[in-house]
Design a protein around this motif. Structure first.
Motif, PDB file in Angstrom:
ATOM      1  N   UNK A 119       0.647  -1.243  -0.103  1.00 33.02           N
ATOM      2  CA  UNK A 119      -0.059   0.079  -0.029  1.00 33.02           C
ATOM      3  C   UNK A 119       0.915   1.309  -0.014  1.00 33.02           C
ATOM      4  N   UNK A 120       2.103   1.274  -0.129  1.00 32.58           N
ATOM      5  CA  UNK A 120       3.079   2.378  -0.109  1.00 32.58           C
ATOM      6  C   UNK A 120       2.957   3.130  -1.446  1.00 32.58           C
ATOM      7  N   UNK A 121       3.208   4.360  -1.259  1.00 31.09           N
ATOM      8  CA  UNK A 121       3.224   5.153  -2.629  1.00 31.09           C
ATOM      9  C   UNK A 121       4.373   6.004  -2.517  1.00 31.09           C
ATOM     10  N   UNK A 122       5.304   5.686  -3.588  1.00 29.54           N
ATOM     11  CA  UNK A 122       6.692   6.487  -3.713  1.00 29.54           C
ATOM     12  C   UNK A 122       6.033   7.637  -4.670  1.00 29.54           C
ATOM     13  N   UNK A 123       6.015   8.792  -3.832  1.00 28.43           N
ATOM     14  CA  UNK A 123       5.393  10.093  -4.471  1.00 28.43           C
ATOM     15  C   UNK A 123       6.110  11.022  -5.000  1.00 28.43           C
ATOM     16  N   UNK A 124       7.542  11.027  -5.046  1.00 31.83           N
ATOM     17  CA  UNK A 124       8.281  11.928  -5.298  1.00 31.83           C
ATOM     18  C   UNK A 124       7.743  13.577  -5.055  1.00 31.83           C
ATOM     19  N   UNK A 125       7.470  14.379  -5.942  1.00 32.40           N
ATOM     20  CA  UNK A 125       7.137  15.888  -5.396  1.00 32.40           C
ATOM     21  C   UNK A 125       5.482  15.968  -5.472  1.00 32.40           C
ATOM     22  N   UNK A 126       5.013  14.775  -5.992  1.00 34.83           N
ATOM     23  CA  UNK A 126       3.686  14.974  -6.209  1.00 34.83           C
ATOM     24  C   UNK A 126       2.633  15.058  -5.000  1.00 34.83           C
ATOM     25  N   UNK A 127       2.942  14.470  -3.780  1.00 33.70           N
ATOM     26  CA  UNK A 127       2.314  14.565  -2.506  1.00 33.70           C
ATOM     27  C   UNK A 127       3.334  14.879  -1.381  1.00 33.70           C
ATOM     28  N   UNK A 144      -1.643  23.545 -13.197  1.00 31.83           N
ATOM     29  CA  UNK A 144      -2.419  23.403 -12.139  1.00 31.83           C
ATOM     30  C   UNK A 144      -3.615  22.361 -12.324  1.00 31.83           C
ATOM     31  N   UNK A 145      -4.472  22.358 -13.377  1.00 35.70           N
ATOM     32  CA  UNK A 145      -5.438  21.590 -13.682  1.00 35.70           C
ATOM     33  C   UNK A 145      -5.003  19.996 -13.942  1.00 35.70           C
ATOM     34  N   UNK A 146      -3.996  19.961 -14.351  1.00 32.12           N
ATOM     35  CA  UNK A 146      -3.312  18.516 -14.267  1.00 32.12           C
ATOM     36  C   UNK A 146      -2.997  18.078 -12.967  1.00 32.12           C
ATOM     37  N   UNK A 147      -2.334  18.901 -12.297  1.00 34.38           N
ATOM     38  CA  UNK A 147      -1.960  18.593 -10.604  1.00 34.38           C
ATOM     39  C   UNK A 147      -3.282  18.360 -10.095  1.00 34.38           C
ATOM     40  N   UNK A 148      -4.559  19.228 -10.010  1.00 31.37           N
ATOM     41  CA  UNK A 148      -5.514  18.498  -9.376  1.00 31.37           C
ATOM     42  C   UNK A 148      -6.278  17.320  -9.672  1.00 31.37           C
ATOM     43  N   UNK A 149      -6.111  17.039 -11.176  1.00 26.51           N
ATOM     44  CA  UNK A 149      -6.836  15.886 -11.562  1.00 26.51           C
ATOM     45  C   UNK A 149      -5.804  14.549 -11.073  1.00 26.51           C
ATOM     46  N   UNK A 150      -4.645  14.623 -11.053  1.00 28.15           N
ATOM     47  CA  UNK A 150      -3.712  13.695 -10.358  1.00 28.15           C
ATOM     48  C   UNK A 150      -3.786  13.358  -9.153  1.00 28.15           C
ATOM     49  N   UNK A 151      -4.122  14.661  -8.320  1.00 24.21           N
ATOM     50  CA  UNK A 151      -4.389  14.324  -6.887  1.00 24.21           C
ATOM     51  C   UNK A 151      -5.763  13.636  -6.469  1.00 24.21           C
ATOM     52  N   UNK A 152      -6.747  14.032  -7.398  1.00 26.12           N
ATOM     53  CA  UNK A 152      -7.894  13.178  -7.275  1.00 26.12           C
ATOM     54  C   UNK A 152      -7.904  11.688  -7.644  1.00 26.12           C
ATOM     55  N   UNK A 153      -6.870  11.514  -8.571  1.00 29.37           N
ATOM     56  CA  UNK A 153      -6.708  10.137  -9.086  1.00 29.37           C
ATOM     57  C   UNK A 153      -6.293   9.252  -7.924  1.00 29.37           C
ATOM     58  N   UNK A 154      -5.369   9.851  -6.831  1.00 31.68           N
ATOM     59  CA  UNK A 154      -4.931   8.918  -5.820  1.00 31.68           C
ATOM     60  C   UNK A 154      -6.026   8.371  -4.943  1.00 31.68           C
ATOM     61  N   UNK A 155      -7.070   8.677  -4.962  1.00 24.86           N
ATOM     62  CA  UNK A 155      -8.211   8.304  -4.280  1.00 24.86           C
ATOM     63  C   UNK A 155      -8.703   7.161  -4.747  1.00 24.86           C
ATOM     64  N   UNK A 156      -8.518   6.725  -5.887  1.00 19.60           N
ATOM     65  CA  UNK A 156      -8.722   5.184  -6.391  1.00 19.60           C
ATOM     66  C   UNK A 156      -7.740   4.287  -5.966  1.00 19.60           C
ATOM     67  N   UNK A 157      -7.039   4.351  -5.219  1.00 18.59           N
ATOM     68  CA  UNK A 157      -6.163   3.496  -4.603  1.00 18.59           C
ATOM     69  C   UNK A 157      -5.966   3.534  -3.130  1.00 18.59           C
ATOM     70  N   UNK A 158      -5.612   2.271  -2.765  1.00 17.77           N
ATOM     71  CA  UNK A 158      -5.597   1.865  -1.248  1.00 17.77           C
ATOM     72  C   UNK A 158      -4.314   2.279  -0.690  1.00 17.77           C
ATOM     73  N   UNK A 205       1.158   8.949   6.617  1.00 18.57           N
ATOM     74  CA  UNK A 205      -0.137   8.037   6.337  1.00 18.57           C
ATOM     75  C   UNK A 205      -1.042   8.988   5.428  1.00 18.57           C
ATOM     76  N   UNK A 206      -1.567   8.222   4.256  1.00 18.71           N
ATOM     77  CA  UNK A 206      -2.343   8.743   3.348  1.00 18.71           C
ATOM     78  C   UNK A 206      -3.680   9.038   3.948  1.00 18.71           C
ATOM     79  N   UNK A 207      -4.491  10.150   3.702  1.00 15.81           N
ATOM     80  CA  UNK A 207      -5.630  10.572   4.298  1.00 15.81           C
ATOM     81  C   UNK A 207      -6.312  11.225   3.004  1.00 15.81           C
ATOM     82  N   UNK A 208      -7.530  10.921   2.568  1.00 15.39           N
ATOM     83  CA  UNK A 208      -7.975  11.484   1.434  1.00 15.39           C
ATOM     84  C   UNK A 208      -8.506  13.092   1.927  1.00 15.39           C
TER      85      UNK A 208
END
Length: 323
Positions: free
Chosen positions: A178-186, A210-224, A237-240
Motif C-alpha cells: 500500500x506504499x506510494x513512492x510519491x516524488x514531489x507529487x504529494x 495546475x489543472x493537471x495537478x488537481x486531476x492527478x491528486x484526485x486520481x490517488x483516491x482510487x488507490x488504497x 499516512x495517506x488521508x483523502x
C-alpha cells in the motif's frame, strides 16, 4: 528504513527545498527510486547511508525516476553498472539535453513572456535550464514508462502518471504494502508548485499544470494507499482529507485572483506582481507558474476569459456571471 522492503536515503541539495529522499526497493532486483542531486556532498551522503544498510553501489540493478528535476536525477552517472534506468519520456529529453526540444523550449518562453508582458529582467529561462543541467545526472533512460506499466523485477509496483509539479511526473504504488513512492507529487506539509512548462515539439497548447495537478491528486483516491514516501519532508499516512484540503486551498487562492480580475483587466505579469509583491522579483519562475495556474483554473471554470490587447494577453471576468 520505512519497512522491510524499502530503505530511505536522504541527501543534501543546494536548493531552498532542502534535503531530498531516494528510496531503495529490495525486490527481485535492488531498485533505486530517484537519485538525488549531482554534488559531491550528495554522493558522499548516499554512499555512507548505503554502507549502513549493508549494500554497495554495485548492488543496485536498476533506477526509476519520478520526474526530470535535477534533485531527483543527479547521481545516475555514478551507476554505470545498472541494467536499466526507467522514467517518463519527457525525463529523457532533459537527461540527454535534446537540442531540438530546447530550441523549441526557449522560443516558446520568449513568445509566451512577450504575450504575458514580462519585463526583460525577469526572462531568465535560459539560466534556469542551465542550472538544471549543472545538477542533473549525465546519462539517459534505457526505457520509458507510463500509466499502468509494470517495472521488471517489481511485479507489485504500478506506475501512476501524476503530472502537475512536472509534466514528466510519475508516482509508484505498491499493491502489496500500500506504499506510494510519491516524488514531489504529494508532500506532507506543503502543496508542490505546479511548474509552467513548454509543450512538446509539434504541439501548440502548453500544459495546464495546475489543472493537471488537481486531476492527478484526485486520481490517488482510487488507490488504497497506506504510507506515502515523499521526495522531501516526512513520510506520512495517506488521508483523502489531505487531498480535499489541498484542492480547497487552491480554490480559495483562485477566488482571491478572481476578485482582483473583477476590478482590473490585467496581464499575467500584473496578476503575478499583485499576488506576490514581496517574492516575484527573486522567485519569478515559481510565482509566475502559480499565477498562470490560478488563471488557467478560473478560465476552465468559466469565471474569466482571456483576450489580446496590443499583443498582450489580458484577463477579464465573464459577462455571463452575476456578482
Amino acid at each position: 528504513m520505512t519497512h522491510q522492503l524499502i530503505h530511505q536515503i536522504t541527501v543534501p541539495t543546494p536548493y531552498a527545498v532542502g534535503d531530498v529522499h531516494c528510496y531503495l526497493y529490495m525486490g527481485e532486483k535492488v531498485t533505486l527510486f530517484d537519485a538525488g542531486v549531482n554534488t559531491e556532498e550528495a554522493w558522499e551522503a548516499f554512499q555512507q547511508q548505503l554502507k549502513e544498510i549493508g549494500l554497495e553501489s554495485s548492488d543496485i540493478k536498476q533506477i526509476v525516476l519520478t520526474h526530470h528535476h535535477p534533485d531527483h536525477t543527479g547521481l545516475i552517472e555514478h551507476f554505470r553498472q545498472v541494467e536499466a534506468i526507467y522514467g517518463h519520456p519527457l525525463t529523457d529529453l532533459w537527461l540527454k539535453e535534446d537540442r531540438e526540444y530546447f530550441q523549441h523550449y526557449f522560443a516558446f518562453f520568449d513568445q509566451l513572456y512577450d504575450r504575458f508582458d514580462v519585463p526583460h529582467q525577469f526572462r531568465k529561462i535560459d539560466k534556469t535550464v542551465e542550472n538544471a543541467f549543472k545538477y542533473q545526472g549525465n546519462g539517459r533512460l534505457t526505457e520509458t514508462i507510463l500509466e499502468g506499466d509494470v517495472i521488471p523485477g517489481l511485479p507489485s509496483i504500478t506506475v501512476i502518471e501524476t503530472p502537475g509539479h512536472a509534466q514528466s511526473h510519475l508516482s509508484f504504488y505498491d499493491q502489496t504494502s500500500g506504499s506510494l513512492i510519491a516524488g514531489d507529487h504529494l508532500l506532507k506539509h506543503i502543496s508542490s508548485n505546479p511548474i509552467l512548462e513548454a509543450p512538446l515539439v509539434g504541439e501548440e497548447e502548453r500544459p495546464r499544470s495546475l489543472i493537471n495537478y488537481r486531476e492527478a491528486m484526485k486520481k490517488l483516491k482510487n488507490y488504497k494507499i497506506g504510507e506515502v514516501l515523499p521526495g522531501h519532508g516526512e513520510t506520512f499516512h495517506f488521508n483523502e482529507k489531505l487531498i480535499d484540503h489541498r484542492l480547497k486551498r487552491q480554490e480559495e487562492r483562485a477566488e482571491h485572483v478572481f476578485e482582483y480580475i473583477k476590478e482590473h483587466r490585467a496581464s499575467p505579469y500584473e496578476v503575478c506582481r499583485y499576488l506576490f509583491p514581496k517574492h516575484y522579483e527573486k522567485q519569478f519562475g515559481l510565482t509566475m507558474s502559480e499565477t498562470i495556474g490560478q488563471l488557467d483554473y478560473l478560465e476552465a471554470k468559466g469565471k474569466i476569459k482571456s483576450y489580446t490587447e496590443e499583443g498582450v494577453l489580458k484577463y477579464s471576468p465573464c459577462k455571463t456571471l452575476s456578482y
